[in-house]
Design a protein around this motif. Structure first.
Motif, PDB file in Angstrom:
ATOM      1  N   HIS A   1      44.762  31.812  34.862  1.00  0.00           N
ATOM      2  CA  HIS A   1      44.571  33.148  35.384  1.00  0.00           C
ATOM      3  C   HIS A   1      43.279  33.704  34.851  1.00  0.00           C
ATOM      4  CE1 HIS A   1      48.825  34.301  36.748  1.00  0.00           C
ATOM      5  NE2 HIS A   1      48.677  32.977  36.769  1.00  0.00           N
ATOM      6  N   ASP A   2      42.437  34.304  35.684  1.00  0.00           N
ATOM      7  CA  ASP A   2      41.194  34.928  35.289  1.00  0.00           C
ATOM      8  C   ASP A   2      41.062  36.224  36.048  1.00  0.00           C
ATOM      9  OD1 ASP A   2      40.054  32.745  33.626  1.00  0.00           O
ATOM     10  OD2 ASP A   2      40.253  31.656  35.522  1.00  0.00           O
ATOM     11  N   ASP A   3      40.164  37.056  35.589  1.00  0.00           N
ATOM     12  CA  ASP A   3      39.879  38.310  36.266  1.00  0.00           C
ATOM     13  C   ASP A   3      38.777  38.108  37.276  1.00  0.00           C
ATOM     14  OD1 ASP A   3      41.741  39.643  34.788  1.00  0.00           O
ATOM     15  OD2 ASP A   3      40.323  40.142  33.168  1.00  0.00           O
ATOM     16  N   ASP A   4      38.887  38.806  38.374  1.00  0.00           N
ATOM     17  CA  ASP A   4      37.860  38.696  39.397  1.00  0.00           C
ATOM     18  C   ASP A   4      37.947  39.920  40.296  1.00  0.00           C
ATOM     19  OD1 ASP A   4      37.028  36.599  42.136  1.00  0.00           O
ATOM     20  OD2 ASP A   4      35.702  37.340  40.556  1.00  0.00           O
ATOM     21  N   HIS A   5      36.944  40.132  41.134  1.00  0.00           N
ATOM     22  CA  HIS A   5      36.979  41.262  42.048  1.00  0.00           C
ATOM     23  C   HIS A   5      37.898  40.959  43.223  1.00  0.00           C
ATOM     24  CE1 HIS A   5      33.837  43.193  39.777  1.00  0.00           C
ATOM     25  NE2 HIS A   5      33.114  42.092  39.836  1.00  0.00           N
ATOM     26  N   ALA A   6      38.564  41.942  43.744  1.00  0.00           N
ATOM     27  CA  ALA A   6      39.516  41.773  44.842  1.00  0.00           C
ATOM     28  C   ALA A   6      38.774  41.545  46.134  1.00  0.00           C
ATOM     29  CB  ALA A   6      40.400  43.011  44.962  1.00  0.00           C
ATOM     30  N   PRO A   7      39.181  40.533  46.959  1.00  0.00           N
ATOM     31  CA  PRO A   7      38.575  40.317  48.269  1.00  0.00           C
ATOM     32  C   PRO A   7      38.942  41.452  49.209  1.00  0.00           C
ATOM     33  CG  PRO A   7      39.808  38.395  47.512  1.00  0.00           C
ATOM     34  CD  PRO A   7      40.168  39.530  46.631  1.00  0.00           C
ATOM     35  N   ARG A   8      38.249  41.498  50.384  1.00  0.00           N
ATOM     36  CA  ARG A   8      38.503  42.530  51.356  1.00  0.00           C
ATOM     37  C   ARG A   8      39.828  42.273  52.062  1.00  0.00           C
ATOM     38  NH1 ARG A   8      37.414  40.700  56.520  1.00  0.00           N
ATOM     39  NH2 ARG A   8      36.431  38.656  56.599  1.00  0.00           N
ATOM     40  N   GLY A   9      40.357  43.298  52.753  1.00  0.00           N
ATOM     41  CA  GLY A   9      41.506  43.128  53.632  1.00  0.00           C
ATOM     42  C   GLY A   9      42.808  43.603  53.056  1.00  0.00           C
ATOM     43  N   GLY A  10      42.936  43.782  51.736  1.00  0.00           N
ATOM     44  CA  GLY A  10      44.206  44.223  51.199  1.00  0.00           C
ATOM     45  C   GLY A  10      44.158  44.333  49.700  1.00  0.00           C
TER      46      GLY A  10
ATOM     47  N   PHE B   1      48.284  34.023  49.701  1.00  0.00           N
ATOM     48  CA  PHE B   1      47.224  33.598  48.783  1.00  0.00           C
ATOM     49  C   PHE B   1      45.931  33.434  49.577  1.00  0.00           C
ATOM     50  CE2 PHE B   1      50.944  32.614  46.322  1.00  0.00           C
ATOM     51  CZ  PHE B   1      50.551  32.826  45.007  1.00  0.00           C
ATOM     52  N   VAL B   2      44.877  34.061  49.062  1.00  0.00           N
ATOM     53  CA  VAL B   2      43.569  33.965  49.708  1.00  0.00           C
ATOM     54  C   VAL B   2      42.642  33.173  48.798  1.00  0.00           C
ATOM     55  CG1 VAL B   2      43.809  36.087  51.041  1.00  0.00           C
ATOM     56  CG2 VAL B   2      42.872  36.198  48.739  1.00  0.00           C
ATOM     57  N   PRO B   3      41.781  32.324  49.351  1.00  0.00           N
ATOM     58  CA  PRO B   3      40.894  31.512  48.515  1.00  0.00           C
ATOM     59  C   PRO B   3      39.686  32.320  48.043  1.00  0.00           C
ATOM     60  CG  PRO B   3      40.539  31.009  50.822  1.00  0.00           C
ATOM     61  CD  PRO B   3      41.660  31.997  50.788  1.00  0.00           C
ATOM     62  N   LEU B   4      39.352  32.162  46.752  1.00  0.00           N
ATOM     63  CA  LEU B   4      38.108  32.695  46.210  1.00  0.00           C
ATOM     64  C   LEU B   4      37.034  31.616  46.186  1.00  0.00           C
ATOM     65  CD1 LEU B   4      39.606  34.715  43.220  1.00  0.00           C
ATOM     66  CD2 LEU B   4      39.081  35.523  45.526  1.00  0.00           C
TER      67      LEU B   4
END
Length: 408
Positions: free
Chosen positions: A29-38, A350-353
């Motif tokens: 688990h890591d921190d990251d910015h949230a993708p668009r859409g939700g 689940f969305v891919p980063l």
């Protein structure tokens, strides 16, 4: 006693404030910015993501898809029975009276069109062939005599009466030949077979039973020495590469079915296996007793697992429309059911980063069918998401949760 309690509370607070370091094999688990859409990872209580090694991604067999706006496809379940196609089965009859003399095939044997399946011995056919050859011979002789008389008459050597007598004999012989030819046709011989008979100047009482199509011998009704009539069935040959599933559709369901719709078939004899078909024909007459309409589904059967006579369950892929709404009102983002996972009481996809990193995204869902779910919010059309394998990502997320001591 009180100092001890204060010390335990301080240690517990310090343990919860520390960033966790335990990781499940192949995931983190890591921190990251949230993708668009939700809203990402709303149910986890922090900005979570799952990182897999490339080897773990391959082992999980994850499949990505692009969110699309389309009508929700529901399944209309109808009982069915598997049958031969109309042009894919042939009953081979004897065509001539006699007895079955020879069997040239066995059950399950693949045959070609025109291949001999067996021979019959038919005295009646033998007599008809002999009569034809005799008549044909007389006709040839009568024709030659008639032509000779014509030549002699032209030279003044014979009389008109003798020439007319030769002509009459020739016409009579031709009529007898035509009658014998008709008799052979009535007994089942083709023009080609009669031509060969004429050329060979030989007759036999044996008659072949041939296959009219490429296929498999699925039934042998005749037995050696059996007396048969002209219509007695001897063999059944069928093309098993394609079959029909016949459905009895309730009158009330007719509006939801059209030709070209996809159909999934299952049979009790083959649990866990599904066969794909397509609606090829919808009947034009409603059965007055059952109030059902016959529907024909074309099913590929190259591996021959399906057998005619099997009972099946057919699921017709139909569009599900909300009551009182137009057809386009139900067109929303639709994803496979397995793409939606429950995490800490929330529904997520689940969305891919990246190729190895994935983030849970909270979504709200609407109507659903046996295989698909409408996504109302949280996933926009055009976004990529995990269509298959999301359960594995959820499992990795749960492992991380247990390692950290938090609930995800």
């Amino acid at each position: 006693m009180i100092p001890a309690l204060l010390l335990a509370g301080a240690l517990l607070a310090a343990g919860c404030s520390e960033k966790p370091h335990a990781h499940a094999p192949g995931a983190a688990h890591d921190d990251d910015h949230a993708p668009r859409g939700g809203k990402d990872a709303a149910a986890t209580g922090h900005d979570a993501r799952v990182t897999l090694t490339p080897e773990a991604v391959r082992a999980a067999r994850l499949e990505l898809a692009t969110a699309q706006v389309k009508p929700l496809v529901s399944g209309l379940v109808v009982p069915a029975r598997i049958t031969f196609t109309q042009g894919g089965v042939a009953k081979v009859a004897s065509r001539v009276p006699g007895r079955l003399d020879t069997l040239g095939v066995v059950l399950g044997q693949k045959v070609k069109r025109g291949q001999v399946l067996g021979y019959l011995d038919s005295p009646e056919l033998g007599q008809a062939r002999a009569d034809f050859l005799s008549a044909a011979t007389k006709a040839r002789v009568a024709e030659a005599n008639y032509k000779r008389e014509q030549e002699l008459l032209a030279k003044g050597i014979t009389s008109e009466r003798e020439m007319r007598e030769a002509e009459s004999a020739f016409v009579t012989a031709q009529a007898e030949t035509n009658a014998a030819d008709g008799r052979l046709h009535a007994l089942g011989l083709s023009d080609k077979e009669i031509s060969l008979l004429r050329a060979n100047d030989h007759y036999s009482s044996r008659f072949p039973a041939v296959s009219p199509l490429d296929g498999t011998v699925v039934e042998i009704q005749g037995t050696l020495g059996q007396a048969v009539e002209a219509t007695t069935p001897l063999f059944t040959v069928a093309d098993l590469s394609q079959l029909w599933a016949m459905l009895d559709l309730a009158e009330s369901q007719l509006s939801r079915v059209r030709t070209g719709q996809r159909v999934a078939l299952t049979v009790q004899a083959l649990p866990g296996q599904e066969f794909a078909g397509e609606v090829g024909y919808i009947g034009d007459i409603v059965d007055e007793k059952t109030r059902t309409i016959p529907v024909r589904v074309v099913v590929g059967n190259a591996d021959r697992r399906l057998k005619p006579g099997m009972f099946a369950q057919a699921t017709i892929a139909t569009e599900a429309e909300a009551p009182g709404e137009g057809r386009n009102a139900n067109h929303r983002v639709v994803v496979p059911r397995q793409a939606i996972q429950q995490v800490a009481g929330e529904q997520v996809v689940f969305v891919p980063l990246s190729e190895t990193q994935f983030r849970p995204r909270e979504v709200t869902t609407g109507a659903s069918s046996a295989s698909e779910v409408e996504v109302l919010t949280g996933l926009a059309a055009g976004e990529r998401y995990v269509a298959q394998g999301a359960f594995i990502l959820k499992s990795e997320l749960s492992k991380e949760s247990m390692g950290e001591g938090h609930s995800h």
